[in-house]
Design a protein around this motif. Structure first.
Motif, mmCIF file in Angstrom:
data_model
loop_
_atom_site.group_PDB
_atom_site.id
_atom_site.type_symbol
_atom_site.label_atom_id
_atom_site.label_comp_id
_atom_site.label_asym_id
_atom_site.label_seq_id
_atom_site.Cartn_x
_atom_site.Cartn_y
_atom_site.Cartn_z
ATOM 1 N N GLY A 1 0.811 -1.213 0.000
ATOM 2 C CA GLY A 1 0.000 0.000 0.000
ATOM 3 C C GLY A 1 0.842 1.259 0.000
ATOM 4 O O GLY A 1 0.530 2.233 -0.700
ATOM 5 N N LEU A 2 1.921 1.249 0.780
ATOM 6 C CA LEU A 2 2.792 2.424 0.839
ATOM 7 C C LEU A 2 3.515 2.642 -0.489
ATOM 8 O O LEU A 2 3.744 3.784 -0.894
ATOM 9 N N GLU A 3 3.853 1.557 -1.178
ATOM 10 C CA GLU A 3 4.464 1.689 -2.500
ATOM 11 C C GLU A 3 3.475 2.309 -3.488
ATOM 12 O O GLU A 3 3.849 3.147 -4.328
ATOM 13 N N ILE A 4 2.207 1.901 -3.395
ATOM 14 C CA ILE A 4 1.170 2.494 -4.252
ATOM 15 C C ILE A 4 1.088 3.999 -4.002
ATOM 16 O O ILE A 4 1.087 4.807 -4.938
ATOM 17 N N THR A 5 1.032 4.371 -2.731
ATOM 18 C CA THR A 5 0.953 5.788 -2.377
ATOM 19 C C THR A 5 2.143 6.563 -2.918
ATOM 20 O O THR A 5 1.991 7.654 -3.479
ATOM 21 N N ASN A 6 3.328 6.015 -2.796
ATOM 22 C CA ASN A 6 4.529 6.716 -3.267
ATOM 23 C C ASN A 6 4.524 6.904 -4.778
ATOM 24 O O ASN A 6 4.939 7.957 -5.282
ATOM 25 N N ARG A 7 4.051 5.894 -5.514
ATOM 26 C CA ARG A 7 4.009 6.038 -6.975
ATOM 27 C C ARG A 7 3.034 7.142 -7.388
ATOM 28 O O ARG A 7 3.312 7.935 -8.290
ATOM 29 N N PHE A 8 1.893 7.193 -6.726
ATOM 30 C CA PHE A 8 0.920 8.230 -7.059
ATOM 31 C C PHE A 8 1.381 9.608 -6.580
ATOM 32 O O PHE A 8 1.079 10.621 -7.217
ATOM 33 N N LYS A 9 2.112 9.665 -5.474
ATOM 34 C CA LYS A 9 2.660 10.949 -5.020
ATOM 35 C C LYS A 9 3.650 11.503 -6.040
ATOM 36 O O LYS A 9 3.645 12.708 -6.328
ATOM 37 N N MET A 10 4.498 10.647 -6.582
ATOM 38 C CA MET A 10 5.440 11.085 -7.603
ATOM 39 C C MET A 10 4.696 11.611 -8.830
ATOM 40 O O MET A 10 5.077 12.629 -9.413
ATOM 41 N N ARG A 11 3.635 10.927 -9.221
ATOM 42 C CA ARG A 11 2.846 11.372 -10.369
ATOM 43 C C ARG A 11 2.191 12.723 -10.077
ATOM 44 O O ARG A 11 2.145 13.613 -10.933
ATOM 45 N N LEU A 12 1.686 12.891 -8.843
ATOM 46 C CA LEU A 12 1.049 14.154 -8.480
ATOM 47 C C LEU A 12 2.040 15.310 -8.541
ATOM 48 O O LEU A 12 1.719 16.396 -9.039
ATOM 49 N N ARG A 13 3.251 15.083 -8.043
ATOM 50 C CA ARG A 13 4.273 16.139 -8.094
ATOM 51 C C ARG A 13 4.532 16.572 -9.530
ATOM 52 O O ARG A 13 4.643 17.764 -9.833
ATOM 53 N N SER A 14 4.629 15.599 -10.431
ATOM 54 C CA SER A 14 4.894 15.914 -11.835
ATOM 55 C C SER A 14 3.737 16.686 -12.454
ATOM 56 O O SER A 14 3.945 17.644 -13.214
ATOM 57 N N LEU A 15 2.515 16.279 -12.129
ATOM 58 C CA LEU A 15 1.346 16.963 -12.685
ATOM 59 C C LEU A 15 1.250 18.395 -12.177
ATOM 60 O O LEU A 15 0.966 19.325 -12.952
ATOM 61 N N VAL A 16 1.476 18.578 -10.877
ATOM 62 C CA VAL A 16 1.399 19.923 -10.302
ATOM 63 C C VAL A 16 2.490 20.803 -10.890
ATOM 64 O O VAL A 16 2.263 21.972 -11.226
ATOM 65 N N LYS A 17 3.707 20.250 -11.010
ATOM 66 C CA LYS A 17 4.826 21.009 -11.577
ATOM 67 C C LYS A 17 4.529 21.419 -13.008
ATOM 68 O O LYS A 17 4.795 22.555 -13.418
ATOM 69 N N SER A 18 3.957 20.481 -13.771
ATOM 70 C CA SER A 18 3.616 20.777 -15.157
ATOM 71 C C SER A 18 2.546 21.858 -15.240
ATOM 72 O O SER A 18 2.606 22.767 -16.083
ATOM 73 N N GLU A 19 1.563 21.752 -14.353
ATOM 74 C CA GLU A 19 0.468 22.717 -14.338
ATOM 75 C C GLU A 19 0.978 24.111 -13.965
ATOM 76 O O GLU A 19 0.570 25.110 -14.565
ATOM 77 N N GLU A 20 1.899 24.173 -13.020
ATOM 78 C CA GLU A 20 2.469 25.460 -12.612
ATOM 79 C C GLU A 20 3.316 26.061 -13.721
ATOM 80 O O GLU A 20 3.352 27.287 -13.900
ATOM 81 N N GLY A 21 3.989 25.173 -14.481
ATOM 82 C CA GLY A 21 4.819 25.667 -15.572
ATOM 83 C C GLY A 21 4.025 26.254 -16.699
ATOM 84 O O GLY A 21 4.524 27.058 -17.496
ATOM 85 N N GLU A 22 2.746 25.862 -16.824
ATOM 86 C CA GLU A 22 1.900 26.346 -17.905
ATOM 87 C C GLU A 22 1.274 27.700 -17.574
ATOM 88 O O GLU A 22 0.693 28.344 -18.448
ATOM 89 N N LYS A 23 1.348 28.103 -16.286
ATOM 90 C CA LYS A 23 0.716 29.357 -15.878
ATOM 91 C C LYS A 23 1.605 30.557 -16.207
ATOM 92 O O LYS A 23 2.804 30.448 -16.281
#
Length: 310
Positions: A288-310
Motif C-alpha cells: 500500500g505504501l508503495e502504491i501511495t509513493n508512486r501516485f505521489k510522484m505522479r502528483l508532483r509531476s502533474l502539479v509542476k507541469s500545471e504550474e509551468g503552464e501558468k
C-alpha cells in the motif's frame, strides 16, 4: 457430490477466521439445495477461488455461474448492483436465493479477460468504453443501501483509533491521505453508482464481441475513483511502472474527460487504505505504501507541469 477443492476450507479460514468453518462444513448441503432450486447441473468450481465458492455449470443448455457466499449481505449487494448495471454491460442475474446465500448468473462465453487484448493502450481504450457505458445517465439507478466512499475508507479512521500517531504507517502519509480524502469527498459534485473493482479480470468478452463486467463491489461516489483499481493491475504492462501509470492516467483523462490530478489524489488515498487493510489482516503495509509513493510522484509531476503552464 460436487467437488469442493481440498484447500477451500483453509483458504476461507485464512480470509474470514474460524467463524466460517460451519459454513464450509454446510457447503455440500448448500450446493445440493442450489442445484435443486435453480435446476443447475454439471457444476465445476473455478480454480482461483478466494472469498466465495464459485462454479460454472448448466441450466438446461445455458452456461451459468453459481456463487455461494458466506457474506450474504455482500452477495445481496452484488446482485442489486448487477441488476442496476444490467442494461449497461453488467452480467445478467438469473436467480437469487437469500436464505442459501446463492446467486445464479449468466456465464460470459468465451469469457476472455481484457488483458488478453495484448496491448496496453487498446486495453485502456476498451476499459474506457466499458466505464463510460456503466456511468452514463444514471438518474434511474437507486443507490439506496449502497455504501459511500466515506464508508469504504473507514479503515483509515480505525487505524487512527487503534494507533494514534505512532503506528507503522508514516505519519506524513496518514495526514496526507486524510486531508486528500476529505478534499475529494467535499468536492464530489455528481456522485454515481460505481463498480468499485473495475479491472482487467472483471471485464470479460462475450460471444457477440461485446464486453461484460462481473464481481462489482458497489459503491456510491466520485467517478474518478473508478479508475484506480485498473491502475493498480498489471503495473509493468509494456513499460516501467511509473511510465505505465503516467500514460494510463493521461489516456483515461483524455478518453473520459476526467481530471488527472483528481485521479492521482484518489490513488494516494487508496494506497494508504491498502496499507491499513494489510495491517488489519496481520500483514505488512509495504504494498500500500508503495502504491501511495508512486501516485505521489505522479502528483508532483502533474502539479509542476500545471504550474509551468501558468
Amino acid at each position: 457430490m460436487t467437488k469442493i477443492p481440498k484447500n477451500f476450507k483453509e483458504l476461507m479460514v485464512k480470509n474470514y477466521g474460524s467463524k466460517v468453518e460451519n459454513w464450509v462444513s454446510a457447503l455440500p448441503d448448500l450446493l445440493s439445495k442450489s442445484e435443486a432450486i435453480f435446476g443447475v447441473h454439471h457444476l465445476r468450481p473455478f480454480d482461483d477461488l478466494s472469498y466465495n465458492y464459485v462454479a460454472e455449470g448448466m441450466v438446461g443448455g445455458l452456461p451459468v455461474v453459481l456463487k455461494l457466499s458466506f457474506e450474504k449481505e455482500s452477495l445481496r449487494k452484488e446482485k442489486d448492483v448487477l441488476k442496476a448495471f444490467e442494461e449497461r454491460g453488467g452480467v445478467r442475474v438469473l436467480d437469487y436465493n437469500e436464505e442459501l446465500g446463492a446467486l445464479l448468473l449468466e456465464k460470459v462465453v468465451p469469457g476472455n479477460s481484457l488483458v488478453e487484448i495484448g496491448d496496453d493502450q487498446k486495453e485502456v481504450e476498451q476499459f474506457c468504453q466499458v466505464f463510460d457505458r456503466l456511468h452514463q445517465k444514471q438518474d434511474s439507478i437507486n443507490s439506496e443501501g449502497v455504501p459511500t466512499l466515506v464508508e469504504w475508507f473507514s479503515a483509515l479512521g480505525r487505524y487512527r483509533e487503534n494507533e494514534g500517531t505512532t503506528g507503522v504507517i508514516p505519519e506524513e502519509e496518514m495526514i496526507l491521505a486524510e486531508q486528500l480524502l476529505e478534499e475529494l469527498i467535499q468536492t464530489t459534485t455528481n456522485p454515481v453508482l460505481i463498480h468499485g473493482d473495475l479491472h482487467h479480470g472483471n471485464i470479460l468478452k462475450n460471444q457477440g464481441g461485446g464486453w461484460k463486467v462481473i464481481d462489482p463491489k458497489g459503491l456510491f461516489g466520485d467517478t474518478h475513483f473508478e479508475t484506480i483499481q485498473y491502475l493498480l493491475n498489471y503495473i509493468n504492462r509494456q513499460g516501467d511502472s511509473d511510465i505505465v501509470l503516467e500514460r494510463r492516467i493521461r489516456w483515461m483523462s483524455s478518453y473520459l474527460n476526467l481530471d488527472q490530478i483528481r485521479i492521482t489524489k484518489w490513488g494516494i488515498v487508496r494506497g494508504v487504505l491498502e496499507a491499513c487493510w494489510a495491517l488489519e489482516n496481520g500483514e505488512e503495509p509495504n504494498n500500500g505504501l508503495e502504491i501511495t509513493n508512486r501516485f505521489k510522484m505522479r502528483l508532483r509531476s502533474l502539479v509542476k507541469s500545471e504550474e509551468g503552464e501558468k
